[in-house]
Design a protein around this motif. Sequence first.
Motif, PDB file in Angstrom:
ATOM      1  N   GLU A 280       3.367  10.431  17.678  1.00 24.54           N
ATOM      2  CA  GLU A 280       1.981  10.507  17.221  1.00 24.54           C
ATOM      3  C   GLU A 280       1.791   9.692  15.942  1.00 24.54           C
ATOM      4  O   GLU A 280       0.770   9.024  15.760  1.00 24.54           O
ATOM      5  CB  GLU A 280       1.578  11.960  16.987  1.00 24.54           C
ATOM      6  CG  GLU A 280       0.155  12.145  16.475  1.00 24.54           C
ATOM      7  CD  GLU A 280      -0.908  11.628  17.431  1.00 24.54           C
ATOM      8  OE1 GLU A 280      -2.017  11.298  16.956  1.00 24.54           O
ATOM      9  OE2 GLU A 280      -0.634  11.534  18.654  1.00 24.54           O
ATOM     10  N   LEU A 281       2.779   9.733  15.040  1.00 25.87           N
ATOM     11  CA  LEU A 281       2.706   8.915  13.827  1.00 25.87           C
ATOM     12  C   LEU A 281       2.569   7.439  14.167  1.00 25.87           C
ATOM     13  O   LEU A 281       1.795   6.708  13.534  1.00 25.87           O
ATOM     14  CB  LEU A 281       3.963   9.114  12.975  1.00 25.87           C
ATOM     15  CG  LEU A 281       3.992  10.264  11.978  1.00 25.87           C
ATOM     16  CD1 LEU A 281       5.272  10.185  11.159  1.00 25.87           C
ATOM     17  CD2 LEU A 281       2.786  10.236  11.065  1.00 25.87           C
ATOM     18  N   VAL A 282       3.326   6.985  15.131  1.00 24.65           N
ATOM     19  CA  VAL A 282       3.260   5.579  15.536  1.00 24.65           C
ATOM     20  C   VAL A 282       1.844   5.227  15.971  1.00 24.65           C
ATOM     21  O   VAL A 282       1.290   4.191  15.562  1.00 24.65           O
ATOM     22  CB  VAL A 282       4.278   5.288  16.663  1.00 24.65           C
ATOM     23  CG1 VAL A 282       4.042   3.901  17.255  1.00 24.65           C
ATOM     24  CG2 VAL A 282       5.703   5.401  16.124  1.00 24.65           C
ATOM     25  N   ARG A 283       1.221   6.083  16.779  1.00 19.48           N
ATOM     26  CA  ARG A 283      -0.146   5.809  17.233  1.00 19.48           C
ATOM     27  C   ARG A 283      -1.121   5.780  16.056  1.00 19.48           C
ATOM     28  O   ARG A 283      -1.990   4.906  15.980  1.00 19.48           O
ATOM     29  CB  ARG A 283      -0.566   6.870  18.251  1.00 19.48           C
ATOM     30  CG  ARG A 283       0.103   6.732  19.615  1.00 19.48           C
ATOM     31  CD  ARG A 283      -0.577   7.592  20.668  1.00 19.48           C
ATOM     32  NE  ARG A 283      -0.410   9.015  20.401  1.00 19.48           N
ATOM     33  CZ  ARG A 283       0.603   9.736  20.853  1.00 19.48           C
ATOM     34  NH1 ARG A 283       1.562   9.168  21.586  1.00 19.48           N
ATOM     35  NH2 ARG A 283       0.693  11.036  20.587  1.00 19.48           N
ATOM     36  N   GLU A 284      -0.978   6.721  15.128  1.00 19.80           N
ATOM     37  CA  GLU A 284      -1.903   6.794  14.008  1.00 19.80           C
ATOM     38  C   GLU A 284      -1.738   5.609  13.059  1.00 19.80           C
ATOM     39  O   GLU A 284      -2.722   5.042  12.577  1.00 19.80           O
ATOM     40  CB  GLU A 284      -1.693   8.104  13.257  1.00 19.80           C
ATOM     41  CG  GLU A 284      -2.117   9.337  14.048  1.00 19.80           C
ATOM     42  CD  GLU A 284      -1.874  10.621  13.284  1.00 19.80           C
ATOM     43  OE1 GLU A 284      -1.220  10.573  12.222  1.00 19.80           O
ATOM     44  OE2 GLU A 284      -2.341  11.682  13.744  1.00 19.80           O
ATOM     45  N   LEU A 285      -0.503   5.232  12.782  1.00 18.69           N
ATOM     46  CA  LEU A 285      -0.265   4.141  11.839  1.00 18.69           C
ATOM     47  C   LEU A 285      -0.673   2.791  12.404  1.00 18.69           C
ATOM     48  O   LEU A 285      -1.020   1.871  11.642  1.00 18.69           O
ATOM     49  CB  LEU A 285       1.201   4.129  11.412  1.00 18.69           C
ATOM     50  CG  LEU A 285       1.615   5.313  10.531  1.00 18.69           C
ATOM     51  CD1 LEU A 285       3.129   5.354  10.359  1.00 18.69           C
ATOM     52  CD2 LEU A 285       0.932   5.239   9.171  1.00 18.69           C
ATOM     53  N   LYS A 286      -0.661   2.639  13.717  1.00 22.68           N
ATOM     54  CA  LYS A 286      -1.160   1.406  14.318  1.00 22.68           C
ATOM     55  C   LYS A 286      -2.638   1.194  14.017  1.00 22.68           C
ATOM     56  O   LYS A 286      -3.115   0.057  13.997  1.00 22.68           O
ATOM     57  CB  LYS A 286      -0.946   1.428  15.836  1.00 22.68           C
ATOM     58  CG  LYS A 286       0.474   1.144  16.280  1.00 22.68           C
ATOM     59  CD  LYS A 286       0.580   1.165  17.798  1.00 22.68           C
ATOM     60  CE  LYS A 286       1.988   0.835  18.259  1.00 22.68           C
ATOM     61  NZ  LYS A 286       2.114   0.882  19.744  1.00 22.68           N
TER      62      LYS A 286
ATOM     63  N   VAL B  98       0.856  -1.174   0.000  1.00 21.88           N
ATOM     64  CA  VAL B  98       0.000   0.000   0.000  1.00 21.88           C
ATOM     65  C   VAL B  98       0.897   1.229   0.000  1.00 21.88           C
ATOM     66  O   VAL B  98       2.034   1.185   0.486  1.00 21.88           O
ATOM     67  CB  VAL B  98      -0.965   0.046   1.214  1.00 21.88           C
ATOM     68  CG1 VAL B  98      -1.951  -1.109   1.153  1.00 21.88           C
ATOM     69  CG2 VAL B  98      -0.199   0.031   2.521  1.00 21.88           C
ATOM     70  N   SER B  99       0.393   2.315  -0.562  1.00 21.69           N
ATOM     71  CA  SER B  99       1.131   3.572  -0.613  1.00 21.69           C
ATOM     72  C   SER B  99       0.549   4.548   0.395  1.00 21.69           C
ATOM     73  O   SER B  99      -0.666   4.591   0.594  1.00 21.69           O
ATOM     74  CB  SER B  99       1.049   4.183  -2.019  1.00 21.69           C
ATOM     75  OG  SER B  99       1.536   3.293  -2.996  1.00 21.69           O
ATOM     76  N   ARG B 100       1.419   5.345   0.992  1.00 21.63           N
ATOM     77  CA  ARG B 100       0.999   6.365   1.931  1.00 21.63           C
ATOM     78  C   ARG B 100       1.955   7.571   1.864  1.00 21.63           C
ATOM     79  O   ARG B 100       3.146   7.408   1.606  1.00 21.63           O
ATOM     80  CB  ARG B 100       1.000   5.832   3.373  1.00 21.63           C
ATOM     81  CG  ARG B 100      -0.066   4.809   3.690  1.00 21.63           C
ATOM     82  CD  ARG B 100      -1.458   5.415   3.720  1.00 21.63           C
ATOM     83  NE  ARG B 100      -2.464   4.454   4.149  1.00 21.63           N
ATOM     84  CZ  ARG B 100      -3.122   3.629   3.321  1.00 21.63           C
ATOM     85  NH1 ARG B 100      -2.867   3.657   2.017  1.00 21.63           N
ATOM     86  NH2 ARG B 100      -4.041   2.806   3.795  1.00 21.63           N
ATOM     87  N   SER B 101       1.387   8.754   2.125  1.00 16.11           N
ATOM     88  CA  SER B 101       2.188   9.951   2.326  1.00 16.11           C
ATOM     89  C   SER B 101       2.378  10.117   3.827  1.00 16.11           C
ATOM     90  O   SER B 101       1.417  10.423   4.543  1.00 16.11           O
ATOM     91  CB  SER B 101       1.489  11.175   1.732  1.00 16.11           C
ATOM     92  OG  SER B 101       1.349  11.044   0.331  1.00 16.11           O
ATOM     93  N   ILE B 102       3.610   9.886   4.308  1.00 16.22           N
ATOM     94  CA  ILE B 102       3.884   9.892   5.744  1.00 16.22           C
ATOM     95  C   ILE B 102       5.117  10.760   6.008  1.00 16.22           C
ATOM     96  O   ILE B 102       6.181  10.532   5.425  1.00 16.22           O
ATOM     97  CB  ILE B 102       4.143   8.465   6.273  1.00 16.22           C
ATOM     98  CG1 ILE B 102       2.964   7.547   5.945  1.00 16.22           C
ATOM     99  CG2 ILE B 102       4.409   8.486   7.770  1.00 16.22           C
ATOM    100  CD1 ILE B 102       3.212   6.087   6.293  1.00 16.22           C
TER     101      ILE B 102
END
Length: 340
Positions: free
Chosen positions: A292-298, A245-249
């Motif tokens: 915060e990224l870690v929480r969101e990506l989980k 999957v592709s994501r803008s992170i």
Amino acid sequence: MKKIGFLSFGHWSASAHSETRSAADFLHQSIDLAVAAEELGVDGAYFRVHHFARQAGSPFPLLSAIGARTSKIEIGTGVIDMRYENPLYMVENASTADLISGGRLQLGISRGSPEQVIDGWRYFGYNPADGETDADMARQHTEVFLKLLDGEGFAQPNPRPMFANPPGLLRLEPHSEGLRDRIWWGSGSNATSVWAAKLGMNLQSSTLKDDETGEPLHVQQRKQIEAYREAWTEAGHEREPRVSVSRSIFALTNDLDRAYFGRDRHSRDQVGMIDEDTRAIFGRSYAAEPDELVRELKEDEAVQAADTLLLTIPNQLGVEYNVHVLESILTHVAPELGWR
């Protein structure tokens, strides 16, 4: 563990704000970025393909050049529009690039998306048969391409050839063993993901998908992945498939990151019509401090379900900044999620 690659849309522009001012800039910077990404430990260098646009239109010379300059990183596309392709010539080009890289080509192909010009494939000499659509034509080109990659002879040899032939019918050369297992289908719907599974292609799902249920993109993609894997099992293929999957992170680790991407902190999925018949959902961007990224990506169900994540990069911001973008993810985010 998860494979992490970058996906470049390959834009160039003469804008004063662009570090990529020409096609030559894009090509040379792409090679340099792939070399640097390999040194960082990034798993893949992927490139979007668009015709009639200031982007990569002919990927195989670029992929071959990257393959010659690197030794480990996967090189690929996301995706090549099969409406424009001659399957036979494409087999020769793809096999050549794969052999140069030592078997690292991961080729993403698809029906294609709305293009810069009306029915652009017609300028390349391709037209759907009566009663068929451009999507039908793309899938027909794909099936021919896949069959030829098997390497079976099909062409009647000349009885008076310039050079001696091996016995039997002839195949296209060069042939790259194993490339057939490294073809991916860029799927925008559940139905085409099932079709790809039946044909034994890996699955690429991007940040844009047909809006089939009204649910968030990541939920629809997770269901798409499940449908794909179920169809793969039913088809009886012996190997394990791959799914990306592709994501803008973007991990916001300094003031420059915040200036460029801080406005995306509150990004949300968007829904719209990509043509007169297709309602699509476009996925949100992720931009936040690493924790915060870690929480969101989980909570991103599709990212969790996939074995490969392609990070879309702002290629016009230059090689140095994009190396920083990738390094931030590998250093501050991926280990916390168990991807490294």
